[in-house]
Design an enzyme around this catalytic site. Structure first.
Site, PDB file in Angstrom:
ATOM      1  N   GLN A  45     -10.607  -2.601  -2.850  1.00 43.96           N
ATOM      2  CA  GLN A  45     -11.645  -2.002  -2.466  1.00 43.96           C
ATOM      3  C   GLN A  45     -12.937  -2.234  -3.200  1.00 43.96           C
ATOM      4  O   GLN A  45     -13.894  -2.263  -2.818  1.00 43.96           O
ATOM      5  CB  GLN A  45     -11.190  -0.192  -2.377  1.00 43.96           C
ATOM      6  CG  GLN A  45     -12.582   0.636  -1.936  1.00 43.96           C
ATOM      7  CD  GLN A  45     -13.103   0.309  -0.456  1.00 43.96           C
ATOM      8  OE1 GLN A  45     -12.407   0.649   0.414  1.00 43.96           O
ATOM      9  NE2 GLN A  45     -14.547   0.253  -0.254  1.00 43.96           N
ATOM     10  N   ARG A  77     -14.378  -5.174   3.312  1.00 46.02           N
ATOM     11  CA  ARG A  77     -12.933  -5.279   2.634  1.00 46.02           C
ATOM     12  C   ARG A  77     -11.949  -6.593   3.529  1.00 46.02           C
ATOM     13  O   ARG A  77     -11.376  -7.198   2.911  1.00 46.02           O
ATOM     14  CB  ARG A  77     -12.139  -4.173   3.476  1.00 46.02           C
ATOM     15  CG  ARG A  77     -12.561  -2.549   2.896  1.00 46.02           C
ATOM     16  CD  ARG A  77     -12.113  -2.597   1.558  1.00 46.02           C
ATOM     17  NE  ARG A  77     -10.762  -2.663   1.316  1.00 46.02           N
ATOM     18  CZ  ARG A  77      -9.606  -1.938   1.565  1.00 46.02           C
ATOM     19  NH1 ARG A  77      -9.807  -0.920   2.081  1.00 46.02           N
ATOM     20  NH2 ARG A  77      -8.454  -2.208   1.117  1.00 46.02           N
ATOM     21  N   HIS A 130      -7.074   0.970  -6.794  1.00 52.26           N
ATOM     22  CA  HIS A 130      -7.539   0.550  -5.531  1.00 52.26           C
ATOM     23  C   HIS A 130      -8.500  -0.626  -5.543  1.00 52.26           C
ATOM     24  O   HIS A 130      -9.578  -0.523  -5.351  1.00 52.26           O
ATOM     25  CB  HIS A 130      -8.130   1.556  -4.669  1.00 52.26           C
ATOM     26  CG  HIS A 130      -8.104   1.315  -2.813  1.00 52.26           C
ATOM     27  ND1 HIS A 130      -7.538   0.218  -2.487  1.00 52.26           N
ATOM     28  CD2 HIS A 130      -8.731   2.113  -2.063  1.00 52.26           C
ATOM     29  CE1 HIS A 130      -7.853   0.088  -1.312  1.00 52.26           C
ATOM     30  NE2 HIS A 130      -8.393   1.172  -0.875  1.00 52.26           N
ATOM     31  N   ASP A 181     -15.955   9.982  -2.172  1.00 46.88           N
ATOM     32  CA  ASP A 181     -14.651   9.662  -1.612  1.00 46.88           C
ATOM     33  C   ASP A 181     -14.089  11.168  -1.215  1.00 46.88           C
ATOM     34  O   ASP A 181     -14.562  12.001  -1.555  1.00 46.88           O
ATOM     35  CB  ASP A 181     -13.745   9.004  -2.575  1.00 46.88           C
ATOM     36  CG  ASP A 181     -12.307   8.682  -1.886  1.00 46.88           C
ATOM     37  OD1 ASP A 181     -12.198   8.642  -0.654  1.00 46.88           O
ATOM     38  OD2 ASP A 181     -11.317   8.342  -2.716  1.00 46.88           O
ATOM     39  N   ARG A 240       0.967  -1.112  -0.213  1.00 45.63           N
ATOM     40  CA  ARG A 240      -0.003   0.135  -0.037  1.00 45.63           C
ATOM     41  C   ARG A 240       0.923   1.004  -0.037  1.00 45.63           C
ATOM     42  O   ARG A 240       1.612   1.239   0.986  1.00 45.63           O
ATOM     43  CB  ARG A 240      -0.929  -0.073   1.332  1.00 45.63           C
ATOM     44  CG  ARG A 240      -1.911   1.387   1.359  1.00 45.63           C
ATOM     45  CD  ARG A 240      -2.753   1.171   2.518  1.00 45.63           C
ATOM     46  NE  ARG A 240      -3.315   2.504   2.737  1.00 45.63           N
ATOM     47  CZ  ARG A 240      -4.617   2.783   2.453  1.00 45.63           C
ATOM     48  NH1 ARG A 240      -5.386   1.800   1.930  1.00 45.63           N
ATOM     49  NH2 ARG A 240      -5.126   3.876   2.651  1.00 45.63           N
ATOM     50  N   CYS A 280     -15.609   4.829   0.538  1.00 42.74           N
ATOM     51  CA  CYS A 280     -14.677   3.894   0.937  1.00 42.74           C
ATOM     52  C   CYS A 280     -14.027   4.191   2.184  1.00 42.74           C
ATOM     53  O   CYS A 280     -13.135   3.438   2.676  1.00 42.74           O
ATOM     54  CB  CYS A 280     -13.389   3.898  -0.001  1.00 42.74           C
ATOM     55  SG  CYS A 280     -13.028   5.469  -0.598  1.00 42.74           S
TER      56      CYS A 280
END
Length: 311
Positions: free
Chosen positions: A136, A297, A133, A228, A106, A269
């Site tokens: 997600q 997740r 991502h 987001d 990440r 998210c």
């Protein structure tokens, strides 16, 4: 379906059938977890968790998912290894590949996660880069399936920064899975044209459509709105400019009503900056769905590890 040995870097690399399989496996693992049933498909596996960017959901999901299936996760933060500083990414990848069975990354650069996959020779999973991502998106799709019973034929509208990793990844995933996808953003924050073209081709094959617009009326008919944060990690210096640009694109009561459907939901998210991209009222109205999405997740990340590394 056999995904053993595959890396998970972007949904571009996976077919509709493969993504569906990962979602089915996620739902199965979630149902078992709810009954207190865990497995041992990662028994004897050591997994490196490399974090250039800190995280709540990604770190916890990989850690718990790994432990639930009998593996050992090892957290490697910025202070723990010299990735690309004292040692090249290529050399670090070759060392870690000798010691670990799988690697999560990440951080900032998509190129870094791709080099880790190329040189480590073990499965590498993208926990987030500035470009994509993908884990997600699996959680988002599992949540949509739980809410609506299907993905194909849904309409999802992403509201906000149309060039960020979430907009990019949702566009790829929706196009592959037959979900019609709209990016609602100011023109200055439209996504890369080449990526839009690529996704339009995926959408053509799946029977959905992609649209990029600044017209708020395009939320009409949406089954879900998605938003987001307006400033991604590392963009804090652009906060004031971004807030001014995106203020008309806040998800609020008026925008939700424009869908024309009382079944529409909101996805986020997380983390959320309430009062910016979404009002507190609307966030709390859909909080149960948003926190289902956060929990998912864990189940979807566990599925990715089991499918690509598990026995």
């Amino acid at each position: 379906m056999n995904l053993k040995g595959r890396s998970f870097l972007t949904l571009k690399d996976f077919t509709q059938e493969e993504i569906s399989y990962l979602l089915e496996l996620s739902a199965d693992l979630k149902a078992k977890k709810k009954k207190g049933i865990t497995g041992n498909r990662l028994k004897g596996k050591n997994i490196a968790l490399i974090f250039e960017k800190p995280s709540t959901r990604t770190r916890c999901s990989f850690t718990i998912g790994c432990v639930d299936e009998g593996g050992h996760p090892e957290y490697l933060g910025r202070e723990d290894i010299q990735l690309g500083y004292k040692e090249s990414i290529e050399d670090t990848a070759r060392v870690l590949g000798r010691m670990f069975d799988g690697i999560e990354f990440r951080g900032f650069s998509q190129e870094t996660v791709e080099k880790l996959a190329k040189y480590s020779k073990v499965p590498v999973w993208n926990g987030l880069t500035d470009t994509y991502h993908p884990t997600q998106i699996l959680a988002d799709f599992l949540t949509l399936q739980e809410q609506f019973g299907h993905l194909n034929g849904l309409k999802l509208v992403f509201v906000g920064d149309g060039r960020n990793n979430m907009a990019n990844s949702l566009m790829i995933g929706c196009a592959k899975m037959g979900v019609s996808f709209v990016i609602l953003a100011p023109e200055a924050l439209y996504p890369d044209k080449e990526l839009v073209k690529e996704c339009e081709q995926y959408a053509k094959e799946s029977g959905s459509f992609i649209k990029v617009t600044s017209n708020l009326e395009e939320v009409q008919g949406a089954d879900a709105l998605y938003t987001d944060v307006w400033c991604s990690m590392g963009e804090e210096d652009k906060a004031a400019e971004r807030v001014a640009l995106l203020r008309p694109y806040q998800v609020n009561k008026d925008l939700m009503q424009k869908t024309g459907k009382d079944t529409s939901i909101l996805l986020h998210c997380l983390p959320a900056v309430k009062g910016n991209e979404v009002t507190e009222e609307i966030f709390e109205k859909y909080a149960d769905v948003i926190f289902d999405e956060a929990e998912n997740r864990m189940h979807t990340i566990k599925a990715v590890m089991v499918a690509t590394l598990g026995e």
